[in-house]
Design an enzyme around this catalytic site. Structure first.
Site, mmCIF file in Angstrom:
data_model
loop_
_atom_site.group_PDB
_atom_site.id
_atom_site.type_symbol
_atom_site.label_atom_id
_atom_site.label_comp_id
_atom_site.label_asym_id
_atom_site.label_seq_id
_atom_site.Cartn_x
_atom_site.Cartn_y
_atom_site.Cartn_z
ATOM 1 N N LYS A 116 1.060 -1.181 0.347
ATOM 2 C CA LYS A 116 0.299 -0.026 0.241
ATOM 3 C C LYS A 116 0.478 1.306 0.224
ATOM 4 C CE LYS A 116 -4.044 -2.080 1.910
ATOM 5 N NZ LYS A 116 -3.699 -3.317 1.956
ATOM 6 N N GLU A 200 -2.801 7.092 8.075
ATOM 7 C CA GLU A 200 -3.541 7.584 7.433
ATOM 8 C C GLU A 200 -4.320 8.475 7.911
ATOM 9 O OE1 GLU A 200 -4.061 4.782 3.166
ATOM 10 O OE2 GLU A 200 -6.041 4.756 4.217
ATOM 11 N N HIS A 235 -14.179 -4.281 8.520
ATOM 12 C CA HIS A 235 -13.100 -4.067 7.325
ATOM 13 C C HIS A 235 -14.176 -4.595 6.231
ATOM 14 C CE1 HIS A 235 -11.717 -0.793 9.452
ATOM 15 N NE2 HIS A 235 -11.419 -1.522 10.285
ATOM 16 N N ARG A 297 -7.255 -8.756 -9.029
ATOM 17 C CA ARG A 297 -7.553 -9.595 -8.952
ATOM 18 C C ARG A 297 -8.778 -9.090 -9.723
ATOM 19 N NH1 ARG A 297 -10.355 -9.730 -4.289
ATOM 20 N NH2 ARG A 297 -9.309 -9.149 -2.928
#
Length: 657
Positions: A116, A200, A235, A297
């Protein structure tokens, strides 16, 4: 053109890929572990190869066995599905070295988007907006805390190699950062073999909107519009839909164009998804979305895109992998609205703990207009502890969002029934019927904010009311109200039933024109029954809604399935109270799994709610807490030990000792 395809996966995605391959005249090869020897994907494929024991790390995750299976069967291509090896660049390279087509992007694209922190730096260079935060290499804990303090709370700690909600922690205040970082790193190392993280800014009222992109080997990249995946729990996506509610053409153009630029930045070929975190505090804005990650994917939720575009994404994957072209952008259009619900083997009442066991009953809404079911299990099969507990994806398409919601609710009400494995069907139904969801007020905190409504406390009173009506005569050719016995002198007739409810007696009273459960009136009228010797259907009106309850005479009582939720209603037996009382002195494994850590030893004093042990089962980490204040009498497990459901891990001394 691909002639024989090995699917390096299992369950519903393996079945899904096999169907498209068959339509294209491509032979299919399944792989399976011990637990999947009789699974539907094994039966569907033209050939099947055993690859090892039940745990995924000993079978589906061993690349060498997958490659050998392809060689042994003469497969010229491998489709990785999602999960397992689907985003493994080393596996993609190994396929190429062995002359096998990997149905997916290049290893370089997988690597570029796999971490990431590096992906975000690449996106900044490509002009794709990214969330404010720290994505650097310095992983010192004190330094990361300093960065979080500068960004301002709340923040998200995210594993750089993470995915599927694993390795992610929200931190509300500075004092909680160190503990959250340690927990996140432990989970990241266990799940991905990489404990590095990024920090973040947490977007308040966030929405999760992603764009389906497709590239080919000729340099063309197109988008297939957006999906909204904001309804999440821990999540993990629960409901997904396309297009996103409240999406304007201006914002769609900005977001989809950014997604295409992201794919072009890594010369992307194949199916991919660019995920954005979106400011949902007001109307969607062209400057209010930020790149989160790219999944290199096919996604679990790809059917909603298929239903609104009319495209077969698996077919397109296979065509692109064979050297074909993606459609021109102006040939891809939106039609109507689609919503997908993930039916999981889990019990919302117990905090969504996974449920395992044999599927003695499995009813799914096959063949309904506008409804599609993707499943990888069958009646008589078993949901095991080894894999993701998803039973099926139920997808509804309509001319607009309202029609899609109605069709999905009707499908759950009329055709979903699972037993004895518990499911989240009732929870899904309540989420779909919630007025805020209907109004398009979706955000990632929706489920948490409405949890008491989506998982109402207390017993499913309607199920017990229906059971009493059935026992009183519903469905035997007359109005149940007219068939009541219970004559009382100088009073209206009344009948009372005593049912078992978690070891306690639940009282249901029927009187002329009314039902009460433990003294609380239940609005239930216009009852009609259609019952035979084995069971049938009871129709009734509850709070102005006409509902159907499926009734089955079970060996242990009446199995009532209503609004997707199955409840076994049994006569009360006072003897069952003893085990419930004993539960106050023991912390038991809620399901089979592995003990990750133990926080106490014999003689320790503990407080009610204190974490005593941490278990991992079916991809989920769970804390087991003390049921009361007390002293630890015995610890019956060790870290790393595999335990069975019901095993006593920690025993407390009897009170007063």
């Amino acid at each position: 053109m691909i002639t024989k395809l090995l699917i390096a996966n299992r369950g519903e995605i393996a079945c899904r890929v096999i169907r498209s391959a068959r339509q294209m005249g491509i032979a299919s090869v399944a792989v399976y572990s011990d637990a999947d020897a009789n699974a539907p994907h094994v039966k569907m494929a033209d050939e099947a190869v055993h690859i090892g024991p039940s745990p995924a790390r000993e079978s589906y995750l061993i690349a060498e066995r997958i490659i050998q299976a392809a060689k042994d069967t003469g497969a010229d291509a491998i489709h990785p599905g999602y999960g397992f090896l689907s985003e493994n660049a080393a596996f993609a390279r190994t396929c190429a070295k062995n002359g096998i087509i990997f149905v997916g992007p290049s290893p370089e694209a997988i690597e570029a988007m796999g971490l990431k922190d590096r992906a975000k730096a690449l996106m900044e260079e490509a002009g794709v907006p990214v969330t404010p935060g720290y994505h650097g290499d310095n992983q010192d804990a004190d330094f990361l805390k300093e960065q979080a303090d500068k960004i301002g709370y709340p923040v998200l700690i995210k594993a750089v190699a993470g995915g599927g909600g694993k390795g992610m922690r929200k931190v509300e205040k500075s004092a909680d950062f160190a503990a959250a970082l340690e927990s996140c790193r432990r989970e990241a190392a266990s799940s991905f073999g990489d404990e590095n993280v990024l920090i973040e800014k947490y977007i308040t009222s966030p929405r999760h909107i992603e764009v389906q992109v497709f590239g080919d080997s000729h340099g063309q990249v197109v988008h297939l519009f957006e999906r909204d995946c904001s309804l999440q729990r821990r999540h993990q996506k629960v409901l997904e839909e396309a297009p996103a509610p409240g999406m304007s053409e201006e914002v769609r153009e900005a977001m989809c164009s950014a997604a295409v630029r992201a794919a072009q930045a890594v010369n992307y070929a194949g199916a991919g998804t660019v995920e954005f975190i979106v400011d949902g505090s007001g109307e969607l804005r062209a400057d209010g979305f930020y790149f989160m990650e790219m999944n290199t994917r096919l996604q679990v939720e790809h059917p909603v895109t298929e239903m609104v575009t009319g495209l077969d994404l698996v077919r397109l994957q296979l065509e692109v992998a064979s050297g074909g072209h993606v459609p021109a952008q102006d040939e891809i259009t939106l039609s109507g609205h689609a919503i997908e619900a993930r039916l999981y083997a889990e019990d919302p009442v117990t905090g969504f703990l996974p449920s395992t066991g044999v599927l003695e009953r499995l009813d799914l809404p096959e063949g309904r207009e506008g409804v599609r079911v993707d499943s990888g299990v069958e009646q008589g099969g078993e949901v095991t502890m080894f894999y993701d507990p998803m039973i099926a994806k139920i997808i509804a398409h309509g001319g607009d969002r309202e029609e899609a919601i109605e069709r999905l609710i009707d499908a759950i009400d009329s055709d979903v029934g699972v037993w004895p494995v518990r499911t989240n069907a009732g929870f899904l139904r309540r989420a779909l019927a919630h007025p805020d969801f209907g109004a398009g007020d979706v955000y990632t905190g929706f489920i948490e904010a409405h949890l008491d409504e989506l998982v109402p406390p207390g017993l499913p009173a309607l199920h017990y009311g229906v059971a009493a009506l059935v026992l009183s005569g519903a469905g035997r050719g007359s109005d149940p109200w007219d068939s009541l016995a219970g004559f009382r002198l100088n009073a209206a007739p009344r009948v009372e039933y005593g049912f078992d409810a978690g070891g306690e007696r639940l009282s249901v009273r029927l009187a002329q024109g009314g039902v009460s459960v433990n003294g609380e009136p239940l609005q239930l009228s216009d009852v009609q029954g259609y019952l035979g010797e084995q069971g049938g259907v009871v129709e009734f009106v509850h709070e102005d809604d006409t509902l159907l309850a499926a009734v089955e005479h079970h060996r242990d009582g009446l199995l009532i399935t209503l609004q997707g939720q199955a409840v076994l209603v049994r006569d009360h037996d006072a003897a069952v109270d003893a085990d419930a009382l004993a539960g106050g002195d023991a912390v038991k494994a809620p399901m089979p799994g592995k003990v990750l850590s133990l926080a106490v030893k014999p003689g320790d004093t503990v407080a009610k709610g204190q974490t005593l042990a941490v278990m991992e089962a079916m991809k989920m980490e769970m804390a087991l807490t003390a049921p009361r204040d007390g002293v630890v009498d015995a610890v019956n497990a060790a870290e790393g030990q595999q335990v069975n459901e019901g095993d006593v891990l920690v025993a407390l001394a009897e009170e007063g000792e």
